[in-house]
Motif scaffolding. Structure first.
Motif, mmCIF file in Angstrom:
data_model
loop_
_atom_site.group_PDB
_atom_site.id
_atom_site.type_symbol
_atom_site.label_atom_id
_atom_site.label_comp_id
_atom_site.label_asym_id
_atom_site.label_seq_id
_atom_site.Cartn_x
_atom_site.Cartn_y
_atom_site.Cartn_z
ATOM 1 N N THR A 281 -6.978 5.499 -4.266
ATOM 2 C CA THR A 281 -5.540 5.690 -4.084
ATOM 3 C C THR A 281 -4.823 4.347 -3.930
ATOM 4 O O THR A 281 -3.687 4.188 -4.402
ATOM 5 C CB THR A 281 -5.275 6.564 -2.852
ATOM 6 N N SER A 282 -5.485 3.380 -3.283
ATOM 7 C CA SER A 282 -4.891 2.050 -3.176
ATOM 8 C C SER A 282 -4.857 1.364 -4.537
ATOM 9 O O SER A 282 -3.890 0.661 -4.865
ATOM 10 C CB SER A 282 -5.683 1.195 -2.177
ATOM 11 N N ASP B 144 0.050 -7.569 8.677
ATOM 12 C CA ASP B 144 -0.289 -6.216 9.105
ATOM 13 C C ASP B 144 0.910 -5.277 9.006
ATOM 14 O O ASP B 144 0.749 -4.084 8.724
ATOM 15 C CB ASP B 144 -0.842 -6.233 10.530
ATOM 16 N N ARG C 135 2.032 4.474 0.133
ATOM 17 C CA ARG C 135 0.921 5.028 -0.646
ATOM 18 C C ARG C 135 0.604 6.456 -0.221
ATOM 19 O O ARG C 135 0.480 7.352 -1.061
ATOM 20 C CB ARG C 135 -0.312 4.141 -0.460
ATOM 21 N N ASP C 136 0.479 6.690 1.074
ATOM 22 C CA ASP C 136 0.046 7.988 1.570
ATOM 23 C C ASP C 136 1.104 9.066 1.404
ATOM 24 O O ASP C 136 0.766 10.248 1.287
ATOM 25 C CB ASP C 136 -0.360 7.876 3.049
ATOM 26 N N TRP D 129 -4.626 -9.787 1.885
ATOM 27 C CA TRP D 129 -3.575 -9.370 2.803
ATOM 28 C C TRP D 129 -3.379 -10.398 3.919
ATOM 29 O O TRP D 129 -2.258 -10.735 4.282
ATOM 30 C CB TRP D 129 -3.914 -8.008 3.413
ATOM 31 N N ARG E 226 -10.262 2.020 -1.731
ATOM 32 C CA ARG E 226 -9.933 3.400 -2.081
ATOM 33 C C ARG E 226 -9.269 3.452 -3.451
ATOM 34 O O ARG E 226 -8.496 2.553 -3.815
ATOM 35 C CB ARG E 226 -8.996 4.004 -1.033
ATOM 36 N N ARG F 68 0.741 1.030 3.080
ATOM 37 C CA ARG F 68 -0.059 2.228 3.339
ATOM 38 C C ARG F 68 0.825 3.461 3.484
ATOM 39 O O ARG F 68 0.483 4.548 2.991
ATOM 40 C CB ARG F 68 -0.878 2.003 4.611
ATOM 41 N N ARG F 69 1.974 3.314 4.160
ATOM 42 C CA ARG F 69 2.872 4.453 4.332
ATOM 43 C C ARG F 69 3.435 4.902 2.990
ATOM 44 O O ARG F 69 3.498 6.118 2.708
ATOM 45 C CB ARG F 69 4.002 4.080 5.298
ATOM 46 N N GLU G 117 -9.827 -2.885 -4.407
ATOM 47 C CA GLU G 117 -9.412 -1.890 -3.425
ATOM 48 C C GLU G 117 -10.581 -0.992 -3.027
ATOM 49 O O GLU G 117 -11.338 -0.529 -3.872
ATOM 50 C CB GLU G 117 -8.275 -1.033 -3.994
ATOM 51 N N TYR H 265 1.159 -4.509 5.281
ATOM 52 C CA TYR H 265 0.131 -3.545 4.886
ATOM 53 C C TYR H 265 0.466 -2.148 5.398
ATOM 54 O O TYR H 265 0.225 -1.149 4.708
ATOM 55 C CB TYR H 265 -1.234 -3.973 5.409
ATOM 56 N N ALA H 266 1.015 -2.047 6.600
ATOM 57 C CA ALA H 266 1.420 -0.743 7.120
ATOM 58 C C ALA H 266 2.504 -0.119 6.244
ATOM 59 O O ALA H 266 2.496 1.097 6.000
ATOM 60 C CB ALA H 266 1.919 -0.884 8.563
#
Length: 263
Positions: free
Chosen positions: A237-238, A59, A69-70, A48, A235, A66-67, A233, A62-63
């Motif tokens: 989930t990632s 960053d 993904r979640d 990353w 996690r 992550r958003r 990864e 990645y945010a």
């Protein structure tokens, strides 16, 4: 991505809340730049923090990852792409048959002991990817577990999820690792026929087995994206999100190719 790919997928992107009047802070970067950055990372297997300066800051990328993904936005985007590809090939959006299989991959040192295991059959210490694909080789469902989880155990959970999401699914092909009580469970609980495709005992050398080559081709595509050659990864989930992003690479190229042919 090319202009043809962007034109094909732009209507399929999830609409941010601030654009649809649901409130929220406007995003600071174009979706195309964010998608290109994530696709570059998945395809080339970089870290990353090694994101090239041509893309937004790492960053922020990645945010965004992550958003998506979640909130399962990458799953939604993937499913819309799959529907477009199937319609473009003259197929119904909902499939009626699929293929299930698993792939064990080595895990990096960042993967904790709670999500890694040892696959005694493949002699791999890492994680296992369980997937269900349609007859075109497109992903219908997927889950990442430690490598010591059996195919039948994970297959029962995965097939339950896939059957709930795709109600027209009636037939699943599998290899010998899924024999046993799973076939009875699928028929009695999920109304699915689990057909085992076995290799003949008198065959010698490499032989392409009917239907099973479809899911093997998917695994070959995943291994061409360098981020998925090894599980990096922390996690699961990632790790699952990375697989979905890899599949978007494949499907956007197919959509762009079909649009050019129609043009």
């Amino acid at each position: 991505m090319t202009d043809a790919e962007w034109a094909a997928i732009r209507p399929l992107l999830p609409v941010p809340g601030w654009m649809s009047g649901r409130g929220g802070r406007p995003e600071g970067y174009c979706h195309r730049a964010m998608l290109d950055a994530i696709r570059y990372l998945v395809d080339n297997g970089i870290k990353w923090r090694a994101m090239p300066v041509d893309f937004p800051p790492w960053d922020r990328v990645y945010a965004f990852f992550r958003r998506w993904r979640d909130h399962a936005l990458v799953n939604e985007f993937h499913d819309r792409l799959r529907a477009q590809v199937r319609e473009g090939l003259g197929r119904d959006v909902e499939p009626t048959a699929g293929v299930i299989d698993s792939q064990s991959v080595k895990a990096d040192a960042v993967v904790g002991s709670d999500s890694r295991g040892f696959d005694g059959g493949k002699l791999i210490n890492g994680r296992k990817r369980h997937v269900v694909v349609d007859t075109l080789g497109l992903l219908l469902g997927m889950m990442v577990t430690s490598a010591d989880v059996g195919d039948r155990t994970a297959g029962q959970v995965l097939l339950t999820q896939v059957a709930d999401a795709h109600h027209r699914l009636a037939l699943i092909w599998a290899d010998g690792g899924y024999t046993g009580s799973l076939a009875e469970y699928c028929l009695a609980t999920l109304a699915l026929v689990l057909a085992i495709v076995k290799r003949s005992d008198d065959q010698r050398g490499f032989v392409v087995l009917p239907k099973r080559w479809i899911v093997e081709r998917l695994f070959a595509h995943l291994m061409r994206t360098r981020r998925l050659v090894r599980d990096f990864e922390r996690r699961t989930t990632s790790a699952e999100a990375m697989i979905y992003w890899s599949m978007t690479l494949l499907m956007t190229r197919r959509l762009a190719r079909s649009h050019r042919q129609r043009g």
